[in-house]
Design a protein around this motif. Sequence first.
Motif, short mmCIF file in Angstrom:
data_model
loop_
_atom_site.label_atom_id
_atom_site.label_comp_id
_atom_site.label_asym_id
_atom_site.label_seq_id
_atom_site.Cartn_x
_atom_site.Cartn_y
_atom_site.Cartn_z
N GLN A 254 47.30 28.75 36.69
CA GLN A 254 45.97 28.71 37.11
C GLN A 254 45.09 30.14 36.54
O GLN A 254 45.88 31.09 36.75
CB GLN A 254 45.76 28.54 38.59
CG GLN A 254 46.39 27.27 39.06
CD GLN A 254 46.18 26.91 40.54
OE1 GLN A 254 47.06 26.33 41.06
NE2 GLN A 254 45.16 27.29 41.10
N SER A 255 44.05 30.03 36.41
CA SER A 255 43.38 31.19 36.28
C SER A 255 43.11 31.96 37.40
O SER A 255 43.33 31.68 38.75
CB SER A 255 41.99 31.00 35.81
OG SER A 255 41.13 30.06 36.82
N TRP A 256 42.87 33.17 37.40
CA TRP A 256 42.41 34.24 38.59
C TRP A 256 41.40 33.57 39.28
O TRP A 256 40.26 33.08 38.48
CB TRP A 256 42.23 35.63 38.20
CG TRP A 256 43.33 36.30 37.78
CD1 TRP A 256 43.62 36.71 36.34
CD2 TRP A 256 44.64 36.67 38.56
NE1 TRP A 256 44.98 37.36 36.42
CE2 TRP A 256 45.32 37.50 37.85
CE3 TRP A 256 44.75 36.91 39.96
CZ2 TRP A 256 46.52 37.88 38.22
CZ3 TRP A 256 45.73 37.39 40.24
CH2 TRP A 256 46.83 38.02 39.58
N GLY B 141 38.93 34.99 42.86
CA GLY B 141 38.05 35.98 42.62
C GLY B 141 37.02 36.05 43.92
O GLY B 141 37.44 35.30 44.78
N LEU C 82 37.42 27.65 38.07
CA LEU C 82 38.95 27.85 38.00
C LEU C 82 39.60 27.11 36.86
O LEU C 82 38.58 25.76 36.45
CB LEU C 82 39.51 27.22 39.32
CG LEU C 82 38.99 28.07 40.53
CD1 LEU C 82 39.80 27.37 41.62
CD2 LEU C 82 39.03 29.47 40.43
N THR D 24 45.38 30.32 43.46
CA THR D 24 44.54 31.57 43.36
C THR D 24 43.71 31.68 44.35
O THR D 24 43.21 30.74 45.06
CB THR D 24 43.89 31.36 41.83
OG1 THR D 24 43.13 32.38 41.56
CG2 THR D 24 42.89 30.27 41.71
N GLN D 25 43.25 32.84 44.91
CA GLN D 25 42.43 33.05 46.01
C GLN D 25 41.00 33.29 45.67
O GLN D 25 40.69 33.54 44.57
CB GLN D 25 42.86 34.28 46.67
CG GLN D 25 41.88 34.94 47.63
CD GLN D 25 42.37 33.98 49.11
OE1 GLN D 25 43.26 33.89 49.45
NE2 GLN D 25 41.13 33.67 49.62
#
Length: 125
Positions: A5-7, A9, A19, A119-120
Amino acid sequence: LQLVQSWGGLVQTGGSLRLSCVASGGTLDYYAVGWFRQVPGKEPEGISCVGTSDGDTFYAESVKGRFTVSRDNAKNTVYLQMNSLKPEDTAVYYCAAEVTIPVNPWLADYWRGSWGRGTQVTVSS
């Protein structure tokens, strides 16, 4: 199949974030992909899923009209475009893959295949 997964933010209320969920070790368009989110102390909430290849898309009421799930099969990637973000969208977001959309796609236990690490996403008021 591994999912990366991408970051996520930090974004302000009303903002947007996309995402991504990139697969390796397999062809993602052969899999249904679900998106979940989780806040501390609560069960994961299923928010969206997309069927295999150019399959149908589904959304939970909490995100319908604001979030869009899409595929880029050439990139072995599924995206979750999140618009009009609200503070209550703050959570850790996960993607999951399964060979077909589960009978109950909104429950994490039904997605028994691969999961991303999460991811947050934080939406400030």
